[in-house]
Design a protein around this motif. Structure first.
Motif, PDB file in Angstrom:
ATOM      1  N   THR A 127      -7.973   0.725  71.464  1.00 48.49           N
ATOM      2  CA  THR A 127      -7.419   0.926  72.805  1.00 48.49           C
ATOM      3  C   THR A 127      -6.300   1.961  72.742  1.00 48.49           C
ATOM      4  O   THR A 127      -6.211   2.851  73.594  1.00 48.49           O
ATOM      5  N   PRO A 145      -7.883   3.489  78.714  1.00 48.99           N
ATOM      6  CA  PRO A 145      -7.790   2.562  77.587  1.00 48.99           C
ATOM      7  C   PRO A 145      -8.063   1.108  77.992  1.00 48.99           C
ATOM      8  O   PRO A 145      -8.589   0.328  77.197  1.00 48.99           O
ATOM      9  N   SER A 184      -7.848   5.360  72.258  1.00 50.57           N
ATOM     10  CA  SER A 184      -8.350   5.836  73.548  1.00 50.57           C
ATOM     11  C   SER A 184      -7.221   6.429  74.387  1.00 50.57           C
ATOM     12  O   SER A 184      -7.370   7.501  74.987  1.00 50.57           O
ATOM     13  N   PHE A 185      -6.087   5.756  74.427  1.00 50.75           N
ATOM     14  CA  PHE A 185      -4.941   6.269  75.183  1.00 50.75           C
ATOM     15  C   PHE A 185      -4.475   7.610  74.626  1.00 50.75           C
ATOM     16  O   PHE A 185      -4.308   8.576  75.370  1.00 50.75           O
ATOM     17  N   THR A 194     -12.910  10.577  70.965  1.00 48.91           N
ATOM     18  CA  THR A 194     -12.556   9.159  70.858  1.00 48.91           C
ATOM     19  C   THR A 194     -13.472   8.446  69.872  1.00 48.91           C
ATOM     20  O   THR A 194     -13.011   7.683  69.020  1.00 48.91           O
TER      21      THR A 194
END
Length: 121
Positions: A110, A79, A113-114, A17
């Motif tokens: 975000t 996220p 991250s997902f 990430t």
């Protein structure tokens, strides 16, 4: 397959990430108006740390089970934690003329991250 992940896999997900975030920030630095390499690194580290913190804290079978194929509650919750951590970072950073772009950075990271959570864990 175990529904609890080893810390090494969680740390790898957090590192991916952070690296993906850094590469995205570096590649789109003109668009996002993030010119300082130090700030890019710090933002990427915050995103990576958010994954490490949440996935370590929420590493339970109930949150790691996939009620939707390939997507667990942790994949969806992580996220959100990234979004919150980046918001906390934004609250303490020096205000600049490009703060509107930071909200876009926050939203894009975000999504990073997902994607990383769904793909790697």
């Amino acid at each position: 397959m175990s529904l609890v992940f080893p810390l090494s896999q969680i740390a790898l997900t957090a590192a991916i990430t952070a690296v993906a975030s850094l590469l995205l920030l570096f590649g789109a630095r003109q668009y996002f108006k993030v010119r300082s390499p130090g700030e890019m690194l710090l933002i990427a580290l915050v995103a990576g740390f958010s994954v490490l913190a949440w996935r370590s804290a929420g590493n339970t079978p109930a949150l790691n089970a996939d009620p939707i194929p390939a997507v667990s509650p942790n994949d969806v919750l992580c996220p959100m934690i990234t979004y919150i951590f980046l918001g906390l970072y934004a609250a303490f950073r020096h205000p600049g003329e490009h703060d509107v772009r930071f909200e876009q950075v926050r939203a894009v990271l975000t999504l990073v991250s997902f994607a990383v959570n769904v793909i790697t864990i």
